[in-house]
Design an enzyme around this catalytic site. Structure first.
Site, PDB file in Angstrom:
ATOM      1  N   ASP A  61       0.813  -1.220   0.000  1.00 56.11           N
ATOM      2  CA  ASP A  61       0.000   0.000   0.000  1.00 56.11           C
ATOM      3  C   ASP A  61       0.845   1.268   0.000  1.00 56.11           C
ATOM      4  OD1 ASP A  61      -2.461   1.286  -0.198  1.00 56.11           O
ATOM      5  OD2 ASP A  61      -2.623   1.550   1.967  1.00 56.11           O
ATOM      6  N   ASP A  73      -3.325  -5.012  -5.787  1.00 52.27           N
ATOM      7  CA  ASP A  73      -2.687  -3.693  -5.948  1.00 52.27           C
ATOM      8  C   ASP A  73      -1.169  -3.763  -6.102  1.00 52.27           C
ATOM      9  OD1 ASP A  73      -5.097  -2.412  -5.860  1.00 52.27           O
ATOM     10  OD2 ASP A  73      -4.834  -1.514  -3.897  1.00 52.27           O
ATOM     11  N   ASP A  91     -15.343   0.099   3.979  1.00 51.32           N
ATOM     12  CA  ASP A  91     -14.101   0.768   3.609  1.00 51.32           C
ATOM     13  C   ASP A  91     -13.675   1.771   4.682  1.00 51.32           C
ATOM     14  OD1 ASP A  91     -14.002  -0.524   1.106  1.00 51.32           O
ATOM     15  OD2 ASP A  91     -15.348   0.965   0.238  1.00 51.32           O
TER      16      ASP A  91
END
Length: 371
Positions: free
Chosen positions: A163, A201, A351
């Site tokens: 991240d 990601d 989220d």
């Protein structure tokens, strides 16, 4: 063009949630740098192939009646790549939504959440760097799936510099440590069919890394794919390709090429924790695969858990209103090169806006179920 990245919830173990710490606030959502959402024109839906082939004419049948032909040999996938999965997906019995359903049988929201969300097979995430227990935790999922005759979906999520310092930052402390951890992860996969969503990601979100860091990450992903295939030749390993509203297909294919996706993976995954419509993702995935250049056995899987109403308005990424559940998980998509529609992000896990980040939030789950 400014883009909105994927908002990935860091989940772990076999329960569905593990928190990541950012400063003094505990969160578990990978928060992208939000500028504005790109305007992406709608892409044409790709028609499904016909379910049946036309029957031969009677005259053609009569002409060939006496002929005996050997059945064609099945094409073998390239080395290090497994055959497409065709079995039913596995519903692991440990998750936040199942915990809520078991504890709230009298709640008026129970029936809707149970039937629309809890009854659907979803991915199991492993986001904790836990070398001493990762093998047994993975084995608990895969052995349960084997006993049920089903195919599990598992998500290793421990790449170093995960991240890029955002809210889901963490992962293994070094690439040597990651190589060891992923080897232990692979040791728990067993020998049956399993779908591996390798590091959401990890490829699409590399613009924050310098050239050396990016090369280290891509090398680790290549080694991870090979280690998983070596441990379980029946594993289907998919590499990160972002989503249709992020990078151009050619740029994404270039990243995947650097990560050795053509020989270390069985294909790509898109739309994890995001909202882009299935038709757009199908078209995008095919463009990425085409730009990657083969082999033709490479396929794609798409996260359809929250994409029923498509992407939200510009800048809205955190539990946006007006979203809906997407297509149920299945390995029978009817679309060429699309191996599965999966629920990688468990619907109802927040989220961080409609509930605590990473937590199951029943009101949000109901909103998605009602669409």
């Amino acid at each position: 063009m400014a883009v909105v990245a994927s908002a990935v919830v860091a989940v772990g173990g076999v329960t569905g949630v593990v928190s990541a710490t950012s400063g003094d606030t505990e969160r578990s959502t990978a928060i992208p740098e939000v500028t504005k959402t790109p305007v992406v024109p709608p892409l044409p839906a790709v028609p499904s192939p016909s379910a049946t082939s036309p029957s031969p004419s009677p005259s053609a049948t009569a002409t060939k009646k006496a002929e005996k032909k050997k059945p064609p040999k099945k094409a073998k996938p390239p080395q290090n790549q497994s055959a497409p999965v065709s079995g039913s997906l596995y519903l692991h019995q440990e998750s936040q939504v199942l915990d809520w359903v078991r504890a709230n049988r009298g709640d008026p929201r129970h029936s809707l959440i149970q039937s629309k969300i809890a009854a659907q097979p979803a991915a199991v995430w492993f986001a904790e760097y836990n070398p001493s227990t990762i093998t047994s935790r993975v084995r608990a999922v895969t052995s349960g799936a084997a006993q049920a005759g089903r195919v599990p979906v598992v998500v290793p999520y421990a790449i170093p510099e995960r991240d890029c310092g955002g809210a889901s930052q963490g992962g293994a402390p070094s690439f040597d440590a990651y190589d060891s951890w992923i080897g232990k992860f692979a040791a728990g996969l067993g020998k049956g069919d399993v779908i591996v969503i390798l590091e959401p990601d990890s490829i699409a979100q590399t613009d924050c890394l310098d050239a050396g860091q990016r090369a280290n990450r891509f090398g680790a992903l290549s080694r991870a794919g090979k280690a998983i295939h070596a441990a379980n030749p029946n594993a289907r390993v998919y590499f990160d390709a972002g989503h249709s509203g992020w990078h151009a297909a050619s740029k994404m294919a270039g990243f995947l090429r650097q990560a050795d996706a053509a020989t270390s993976s069985d294909g790509i995954f898109t739309n994890v924790s995001n909202f882009h419509r299935t038709a757009d993702e199908v078209s995008y995935a095919r463009r990425v695969l085409s730009a990657l250049g083969g082999p033709s056995s490479l396929g794609a899987v798409i996260d359809t858990s929250r994409n029923g109403n498509g992407a939200p308005a510009a800048g809205q990424w955190c539990d946006p209103s007006g979203r809906a559940l997407g297509r149920p998980p299945t390995t029978k998509t009817g679309e060429s090169r699309i191996d599965a529609y999966l629920w990688v992000k468990l619907p109802g896990e927040s989220d961080g806006c409609k509930g605590a980040a990473g937590s199951f939030t029943p009101d949000y789950a109901v909103e998605l179920a009602r669409g």
